[in-house]
Enzyme design. Structure first.
Site, PDB file in Angstrom:
ATOM      1  N   PHE A 205      23.087  14.444  22.545  1.00 51.66           N
ATOM      2  CA  PHE A 205      22.960  14.216  21.104  1.00 51.66           C
ATOM      3  C   PHE A 205      22.389  15.473  20.471  1.00 51.66           C
ATOM      4  CE2 PHE A 205      21.075  13.215  17.084  1.00 51.66           C
ATOM      5  CZ  PHE A 205      22.078  12.478  16.482  1.00 51.66           C
TER       6      PHE A 205
ATOM      7  N   ASP B 254      17.830  22.495  23.278  1.00 48.61           N
ATOM      8  CA  ASP B 254      17.631  21.672  22.091  1.00 48.61           C
ATOM      9  C   ASP B 254      16.363  20.851  22.316  1.00 48.61           C
ATOM     10  OD1 ASP B 254      17.541  19.792  20.096  1.00 48.61           O
ATOM     11  OD2 ASP B 254      19.690  19.337  20.140  1.00 48.61           O
TER      12      ASP B 254
ATOM     13  N   LYS C 170      12.618  18.022  13.627  1.00 43.97           N
ATOM     14  CA  LYS C 170      11.824  16.788  13.617  1.00 43.97           C
ATOM     15  C   LYS C 170      10.330  17.036  13.363  1.00 43.97           C
ATOM     16  CE  LYS C 170      15.072  13.586  15.442  1.00 43.97           C
ATOM     17  NZ  LYS C 170      16.193  13.928  16.307  1.00 43.97           N
TER      18      LYS C 170
END
Ligand SMILES: *Cc1c(COP(=O)(O)O)cnc(C)c1O
Length: 404
Positions: free
Chosen positions: A145, A230, A259
């Protein structure tokens, strides 16, 4: 069902009426929050065990971050990168230092950081590695993802995320996650990068085999390929260290961050790399109107300073042991498997018992907010400010839900 509807407040129905149905939220309408707790419009309190998919690592409204945001709102909010503002240098210097890299490139959302990483890797491939024009490929993992843009969903293996969004961007090769042999096979002379999550969050907090990340590092070095980690969800304290890669003794060529970097207040993402990589970009070749804006920098600089103390990483490591141990005790009592690092856990519920969605609805009724990833898997990722007692409380609620 009737019971469900009676319990569904009008505010839930209101929120659903004029929105595209690209989410299926739990039926709770939150109006305030502090630390690890949120309060709904009826005054009911819930322990937040999702923490905005790790965007709220420091809890809701951390006083230091809120103070920085307030102060900045009173001074300057936006300049665009056409001009330099006084919050920019500190942010870039301190984030680069936290990452151990020369340079950072600020963006806003995680997907933009991933897109930036892809663009930089390709340019590096053509200009530094000498890949023939238009031939670059990037190797990614099954179950990944990395966000929702058209290019990123092009190499997703989740049909919900991908189907009917083509034509897809070429230039990606997908290999099984955790399989070094497959990765070795997939890399060729036109490979510019391997793009991976050190732990696959959305896939259900999937931790790769122990030798995997060191093996990826070794391969990338040998074959002159960039290792892009990531760490948008795994990074910034979530796993008990600043970066999840750290625990395997691995330093990637490029970190993708997002985030928690925005402190749960503003979207802030960034790419961090050394100048031989990020230095390939020249003026006009990449950018973002809001990337690195004064408000974002003011908040994110304080995020970096919170992380520089090591306190949150320590909390995550120590309290994470308690969380993981508590959850492991439930294996055979409704749980099939527990995975995780630090305050980050993927729980596979016995599918015969209930779906992940159903478990999360029942947890919600018991005052704990969590989110299913898919099927019967749920993820717990509480804010790193959570206490021992609150962890025990969350685990007890999971146990109660599983016990029916
Ligand atoms: C959330 C996430 C993204 C995308 O971030 P957005 O801010 O939602 O665009 C990318 N990669 C990983 C690993 C993520 O968890």
């Amino acid at each position: 069902m009737i019971e469900d509807m009676l319990r569904t407040p009008a505010a839930v129905q209101d929120a659903e009426r004029h929105t595209a149905h690209n989410y299926h939220p739990l039926p709770v309408v939150i109006s305030s929050a502090e630390g690890a707790w949120v309060t709904d419009v009826d005054g009911k309190r819930y322990l937040d065990c999702l923490a905005g998919y790790s965007a709220l690592n420091f809890g809701h409204r951390h006083p230091t971050l809120i103070a920085a945001a307030h102060a900045q709102l009173d001074k300057l909010t936006l300049t665009s990168r056409a001009f330099i503002h006084d919050q920019f240098a500190d942010f870039c210097r301190e984030l680069a230092a936290l990452c151990g890299k020369d340079l950072v490139l600020p963006m806003n959302t995680g997907a933009e950081a991933v897109e930036t990483g892809i663009k930089v890797a390709r340019k590096w491939g053509y200009q530094v590695k000498g890949v023939p024009a238009g031939q670059a490929n990037i190797v990614v993992a099954e179950g990944n993802f990395h966000g929702r843009t058209t290019t990123i969903v092009s190499f997703s293996t989740d049909s919900d995320a991908r189907a009917d969004f083509g034509p897809y961007t070429p230039g990606f090769r997908i290999v099984p996650y955790g399989d070094l042999d497959a990765l070795t096979e997939a890399i060729d002379e036109h490979t510019v990068a391997v793009l991976l999550e050190p732990i696959q969050g959305e896939q259900g907090v999937v931790v790769p085999p122990e030798d995997y990340l060191p093996g990826v590092r070794r391969l990338c070095t040998e074959r002159n390929v960039l290792f892009i980690a990531d760490e948008i969800q795994s990074g910034l304290g979530r796993t008990g260290t600043t970066f999840a890669c750290e625990q395997e003794g691995v330093v990637p060529d490029m970190y993708l961050l997002g985030k928690a970097l925005g402190g749960g207040i503003v979207p802030v993402s960034a790419v961090a790399a050394d100048s031989d990589v990020l230095g390939v970009l020249q003026p006009g070749q990449h950018g973002s109107t809001f990337g690195g804006n004064p408000l974002a920098c003011a908040v994110a600089t304080e995020v970096v300073r919170l992380l520089a103390t090591g306190e949150f990483q320590r909390r995550s490591a120590e309290l994470g042991e308690r969380l993981q141990a508590g959850l492991r005790d439930l294996i055979g009592k409704g749980l099939v498997e527990v995975r995780g690092r630090g305050l980050w856990a993927g729980l596979d519920i016995d599918p015969a018992l209930m779906s992940g969605r159903e478990a999360c609805e029942r947890l919600m009724e018991r005052g704990v907010l969590a989110k299913d990833t898919h099927g019967s898997t749920i993820r717990l990722a509480p804010p790193l400010v959570i206490t021992e007692e609150e962890i025990d409380h969350a685990v007890a609620q999971v146990a109660a839900v599983l016990a029916g």
